[in-house]
Design a protein around this motif. Structure first.
Motif, PDB file in Angstrom:
ATOM      1  N   LYS A 185      33.909  -5.461  42.773  1.00 46.93           N
ATOM      2  CA  LYS A 185      33.660  -4.032  43.444  1.00 46.93           C
ATOM      3  C   LYS A 185      33.519  -4.601  45.077  1.00 46.93           C
ATOM      4  O   LYS A 185      33.011  -5.323  45.196  1.00 46.93           O
ATOM      5  N   ALA A 186      33.772  -4.193  45.893  1.00 45.87           N
ATOM      6  CA  ALA A 186      33.508  -4.079  47.166  1.00 45.87           C
ATOM      7  C   ALA A 186      32.419  -3.726  47.644  1.00 45.87           C
ATOM      8  O   ALA A 186      31.776  -3.009  46.998  1.00 45.87           O
ATOM      9  N   LEU A 187      31.808  -3.849  48.959  1.00 48.12           N
ATOM     10  CA  LEU A 187      30.517  -3.223  49.291  1.00 48.12           C
ATOM     11  C   LEU A 187      30.952  -2.996  50.992  1.00 48.12           C
ATOM     12  O   LEU A 187      31.648  -3.171  51.217  1.00 48.12           O
ATOM     13  N   THR A 188      30.015  -2.210  51.010  1.00 44.75           N
ATOM     14  CA  THR A 188      29.897  -1.258  51.889  1.00 44.75           C
ATOM     15  C   THR A 188      28.442  -2.095  52.812  1.00 44.75           C
ATOM     16  O   THR A 188      27.598  -3.169  51.903  1.00 44.75           O
ATOM     17  N   ILE A 189      28.371  -2.223  54.365  1.00 41.92           N
ATOM     18  CA  ILE A 189      27.019  -2.785  55.561  1.00 41.92           C
ATOM     19  C   ILE A 189      26.338  -2.042  54.444  1.00 41.92           C
ATOM     20  O   ILE A 189      25.469  -2.386  54.047  1.00 41.92           O
ATOM     21  N   ASP A 190      26.121  -0.519  54.024  1.00 42.79           N
ATOM     22  CA  ASP A 190      24.490   0.013  53.264  1.00 42.79           C
ATOM     23  C   ASP A 190      24.283  -0.475  52.233  1.00 42.79           C
ATOM     24  O   ASP A 190      23.292  -0.643  51.752  1.00 42.79           O
ATOM     25  N   ASP A 191      25.391  -1.240  51.663  1.00 36.94           N
ATOM     26  CA  ASP A 191      25.195  -1.805  49.948  1.00 36.94           C
ATOM     27  C   ASP A 191      24.237  -2.816  51.099  1.00 36.94           C
ATOM     28  O   ASP A 191      23.467  -3.108  50.371  1.00 36.94           O
ATOM     29  N   VAL A 192      24.695  -3.574  51.899  1.00 35.46           N
ATOM     30  CA  VAL A 192      24.321  -4.835  51.708  1.00 35.46           C
ATOM     31  C   VAL A 192      22.618  -4.608  52.685  1.00 35.46           C
ATOM     32  O   VAL A 192      21.167  -5.147  51.757  1.00 35.46           O
ATOM     33  N   LEU A 193      22.666  -3.577  53.045  1.00 34.40           N
ATOM     34  CA  LEU A 193      20.958  -3.421  53.446  1.00 34.40           C
ATOM     35  C   LEU A 193      20.548  -2.595  52.119  1.00 34.40           C
ATOM     36  O   LEU A 193      19.624  -2.717  52.792  1.00 34.40           O
ATOM     37  N   ASN A 194      20.656  -1.848  51.838  1.00 35.59           N
ATOM     38  CA  ASN A 194      19.698  -1.125  50.626  1.00 35.59           C
ATOM     39  C   ASN A 194      19.772  -2.039  49.642  1.00 35.59           C
ATOM     40  O   ASN A 194      18.991  -1.649  48.843  1.00 35.59           O
ATOM     41  N   SER A 195      20.272  -2.977  49.347  1.00 30.08           N
ATOM     42  CA  SER A 195      19.784  -4.552  48.599  1.00 30.08           C
ATOM     43  C   SER A 195      18.808  -4.696  48.981  1.00 30.08           C
ATOM     44  O   SER A 195      17.712  -4.431  49.610  1.00 30.08           O
ATOM     45  N   ARG A 196      17.601  -5.362  48.006  1.00 34.27           N
ATOM     46  CA  ARG A 196      16.142  -5.521  48.461  1.00 34.27           C
ATOM     47  C   ARG A 196      16.484  -6.423  48.899  1.00 34.27           C
ATOM     48  O   ARG A 196      16.529  -7.573  49.069  1.00 34.27           O
ATOM     49  N   MET A 197      15.661  -6.404  49.340  1.00 37.66           N
ATOM     50  CA  MET A 197      15.071  -6.870  51.062  1.00 37.66           C
ATOM     51  C   MET A 197      13.848  -8.673  50.225  1.00 37.66           C
ATOM     52  O   MET A 197      13.453  -8.605  49.403  1.00 37.66           O
ATOM     53  N   ILE A 198      14.118  -9.272  50.507  1.00 35.58           N
ATOM     54  CA  ILE A 198      14.120 -11.205  49.610  1.00 35.58           C
ATOM     55  C   ILE A 198      13.288 -12.043  50.685  1.00 35.58           C
ATOM     56  O   ILE A 198      12.083 -12.552  50.257  1.00 35.58           O
ATOM     57  N   VAL A 199      13.612 -11.859  52.262  1.00 38.35           N
ATOM     58  CA  VAL A 199      13.490 -12.593  53.094  1.00 38.35           C
ATOM     59  C   VAL A 199      13.741 -12.144  54.012  1.00 38.35           C
ATOM     60  O   VAL A 199      14.574 -12.120  54.757  1.00 38.35           O
ATOM     61  N   ASP A 200      12.064 -11.263  54.822  1.00 35.53           N
ATOM     62  CA  ASP A 200      12.849 -10.502  55.822  1.00 35.53           C
ATOM     63  C   ASP A 200      13.459 -11.936  57.145  1.00 35.53           C
ATOM     64  O   ASP A 200      13.124 -12.397  57.208  1.00 35.53           O
ATOM     65  N   PRO A 201      14.268 -11.466  57.895  1.00 38.51           N
ATOM     66  CA  PRO A 201      15.190 -10.435  57.164  1.00 38.51           C
ATOM     67  C   PRO A 201      16.387 -10.057  56.781  1.00 38.51           C
ATOM     68  O   PRO A 201      17.507  -9.748  56.929  1.00 38.51           O
ATOM     69  N   LEU A 202      16.222 -11.086  55.901  1.00 35.63           N
ATOM     70  CA  LEU A 202      17.379 -11.230  54.616  1.00 35.63           C
ATOM     71  C   LEU A 202      17.177 -10.208  53.186  1.00 35.63           C
ATOM     72  O   LEU A 202      16.431 -10.749  52.709  1.00 35.63           O
ATOM     73  N   HIS A 203      18.659  -9.787  53.310  1.00 34.88           N
ATOM     74  CA  HIS A 203      18.565  -8.952  52.011  1.00 34.88           C
ATOM     75  C   HIS A 203      19.779 -10.090  50.675  1.00 34.88           C
ATOM     76  O   HIS A 203      19.818 -10.899  51.252  1.00 34.88           O
ATOM     77  N   LEU A 204      19.125  -9.161  49.465  1.00 31.44           N
ATOM     78  CA  LEU A 204      20.218 -10.272  48.727  1.00 31.44           C
ATOM     79  C   LEU A 204      21.285 -10.521  48.538  1.00 31.44           C
ATOM     80  O   LEU A 204      21.783 -11.618  48.413  1.00 31.44           O
ATOM     81  N   TYR A 205      22.457  -8.979  48.830  1.00 31.85           N
ATOM     82  CA  TYR A 205      23.302  -9.010  49.457  1.00 31.85           C
ATOM     83  C   TYR A 205      24.019 -10.736  50.247  1.00 31.85           C
ATOM     84  O   TYR A 205      24.691 -10.896  50.974  1.00 31.85           O
ATOM     85  N   GLU A 206      23.005 -10.689  51.196  1.00 32.61           N
ATOM     86  CA  GLU A 206      22.797 -11.916  52.385  1.00 32.61           C
ATOM     87  C   GLU A 206      22.764 -13.515  51.633  1.00 32.61           C
ATOM     88  O   GLU A 206      23.062 -14.207  52.722  1.00 32.61           O
ATOM     89  N   ILE A 207      22.497 -13.343  50.353  1.00 35.43           N
ATOM     90  CA  ILE A 207      22.162 -14.959  49.946  1.00 35.43           C
ATOM     91  C   ILE A 207      22.896 -15.494  49.175  1.00 35.43           C
ATOM     92  O   ILE A 207      23.202 -14.600  47.647  1.00 35.43           O
ATOM     93  N   VAL A 208      23.380 -16.591  48.656  1.00 32.46           N
ATOM     94  CA  VAL A 208      24.261 -16.661  47.418  1.00 32.46           C
ATOM     95  C   VAL A 208      23.275 -16.869  46.406  1.00 32.46           C
ATOM     96  O   VAL A 208      22.344 -16.984  45.917  1.00 32.46           O
ATOM     97  N   SER A 209      24.222 -16.796  44.981  1.00 29.96           N
ATOM     98  CA  SER A 209      23.800 -16.918  43.698  1.00 29.96           C
ATOM     99  C   SER A 209      24.051 -18.197  43.202  1.00 29.96           C
ATOM    100  O   SER A 209      25.278 -18.621  43.650  1.00 29.96           O
TER     101      SER A 209
END
Ligand SMILES: [Zn+2]
Lengths: 385, 133
Positions: A185-209
């Protein structure tokens, strides 16, 4: 003294990571990727006379290399553990080349594998970190990178949308990588910014799994490389640097040891960032890519945000970056996450990028990053026509 | 007092004066007699010039917030009891410290002035935190 052109990567093995480890073992995964890499190189196991291994978090132990070599049935003239965090795989490549150049061995198996034992992040084992970090909750890597991101935003005006762009473009790459964990599934910038905030300012989709998997690379002497199945990918530049472990005690949150590592690598190669056809910077977080591209000299310090926003980081773009999807989309199978940048650089230069092949790829910059922007190992790789 | 379940520092011979001072609600860190640098965390030799002429000195407890994060989802279960502010404070004397900022997350800003706040988390142990100045 230089390692320029003294050894080449001639074979790779890499597994598609899995989310649940099931019945897998780290040593079993190492055997699988080692066999795959040796066959890919067109060698036999008896040709391997050097061994560099990363110790899995899921199956740790001291005096590890001989034990792992015994499991694999290797007889080697050089063996060691490389323990520089996520920079270990990139660090293995130049160490292998150095051992080959010194005449100690001819074909080095570099291998890493790990299982994702999900659950509690244990407090650090290093005594000073147990004493001065863990009591305040500075446990795991998320916090340090979040603080780097906040400082970068403060000093340079870097925005959340710019950081998110890294995850978006890398996902576009992952869609063409059958081995990537997140490739449906492709991602949009809004998808990333709407993913859960884990550690401000990083959202879930900015963090490795974290996932489970493994990878291996064969580094060989020019003589061995001549009879390899694949076009050799030469190491023509390498540099390494560390100046802290915990980010609090780094000279700067925003200027990292990538700078001296990359400078050394480019100096050895005689080339510059603008000469590169693709880049594979270690990406545990979106901000890691931005800081690495700045410090490696692809743009000015502080301009990494606008730089990633203005450039197309996909395999078809003007600065192909982490064409395998990066760890953000590939997943992080322990140290094999950091090997994915190296295998992708090699794969692209061998012309085996499949649907995501970068056209006329001859030169790649690869960076391995350990801890919280701590250990850095930069490589320049070349395919000679 | 409810049971405290987060990790606690285990002082070493090198660091014991730091934690003992914290328990007295005093911030003392090492200073190098050779190069005059202030040193944190405690060392056996100055990390700048490698001199062993380190002595303990009480400092102002004032500084500014170099950076921070609000940890909304902690990696460690012992910190899963709600968001907390993790920060790096740069003391007026120079060294940086990992710490917690005792303030509502929405009030926290990079570079804000802060002052030391001693949190007696157990009868034996006091953590060195900071609050907005
Ligand atoms: Zn000194």
């Amino acid at each position: 003294m230089s390692l320029k052109g003294k050894a080449a990567a001639i074979g790779i093995g890499e597994l598609k990571p899995v989310k649940e480890p099931g019945d897998l073992t780290a040593l079993g995964l190492m055997a699988r990727v080692a066999a795959e890499a040796i066959a890919d190189a067109g060698l036999e196991k008896k040709d391997i006379d050097g061994f560099l291994v990363g110790v899995p978090f899921s199956d740790p132990g001291m005096i590890y290399p001989a034990s792992a070599a015994e499991v694999l049935g290797l007889n080697v003239r050089m063996l060691n553990q490389v323990d520089i965090g996520g920079a270990s795989p990139a660090g293995m490549i130049w160490r292998a080349a150095a051992a080959i150049d010194a005449g100690m061995c001819n074909a080095v198996l570099c291998v890493v594998a790990d299982l994702n034992k999900s659950g509690d992040q244990r407090p650090p084992v290093i005594s000073v970190q147990r004493e001065f970090e863990a009591p305040y909750g500075n446990i795991g890597a998320n916090c340090g990178y979040a603080m780097i991101a906040h400082r970068h935003m403060y000093e340079y005006g870097t925005t959340a949308r710019q950081m998110a762009k890294v995850a978006v473009d890398q996902r576009a790459n992952a869609l063409k990588n059958p081995l990537a964990t997140f490739n449906d599934k492709a991602l949009t910038i809004d998808d990333v910014l709407n993913s859960r905030m884990i550690v401000d300012p990083l959202h879930l989709y900015e963090i490795v799994s974290p996932v489970s998997g493994g990878a291996a690379i064969i580094v060989a002497s020019p003589e061995v490389a001549k009879r390899a199945k694949n076009p050799p990918v030469w190491l023509i530049g390498a540099g390494e640097y560390a100046n802290h472990s915990t980010i609090t005690y780094a000279p700067s949150l925003t200027e990292s040891p990538v700078k001296p590592a990359a400078e050394a690598a480019f100096k050895m190669s005689g080339l510059q960032p603008k000469d590169m056809n693709l880049v594979c910077p270690y990406d545990c977080y979106t901000i890691t890519v931005i800081v690495t591209l700045e410090d490696a000299g692809f743009c000015k310090k502080g301009q990494g945000g606008p730089f990633v926003a203005e450039h197309d980081l996909t395999y078809a773009g003007d600065l192909p970056c982490n064409t395998h999807g990066g760890q953000l989309s590939f997943g992080q199978p322990g140290l094999a996450g950091g090997m994915s940048h190296v295998t992708e650089g090699i794969r692209q230069l061998m012309g085996r990028g499949g649907e995501r092949q970068v056209k006329n790829a001859a030169l790649a910059y690869v960076n391995g990053n350990g801890g919280i922007m701590s250990e850095q190992a930069s490589l320049i790789l070349e395919r000679r026509s | 007092m409810s049971e405290y379940f987060k990790p606690l520092p285990k002082p070493t011979p090198t660091s014991r004066p730091f934690w003992e001072a914290a328990k007295r609600h005093e911030l003392t860190i090492q200073r190098c007699g050779a190069c005059k640098s202030f040193v944190y965390y405690p060392r056996d030799r100055c990390p700048k010039c490698f001199s062993d002429q380190l002595s303990w000195q009480r400092v102002s407890g004032r500084g500014k917030l170099y950076s921070y994060t609000v940890v909304r989802r902690a990696s460690a279960r012992s910190f899963a009891d709600g968001p907390y502010v993790l920060g790096i404070v740069e003391l007026d004397e120079g060294p940086r410290m990992t710490t917690n900022i005792v303030a509502a997350p929405e009030k926290v800003r990079v570079e804000m002035p802060v002052e030391v706040y001693f949190d007696d988390v157990t009868p034996d142990r006091t953590l060195v935190k900071f609050k907005p100045a």
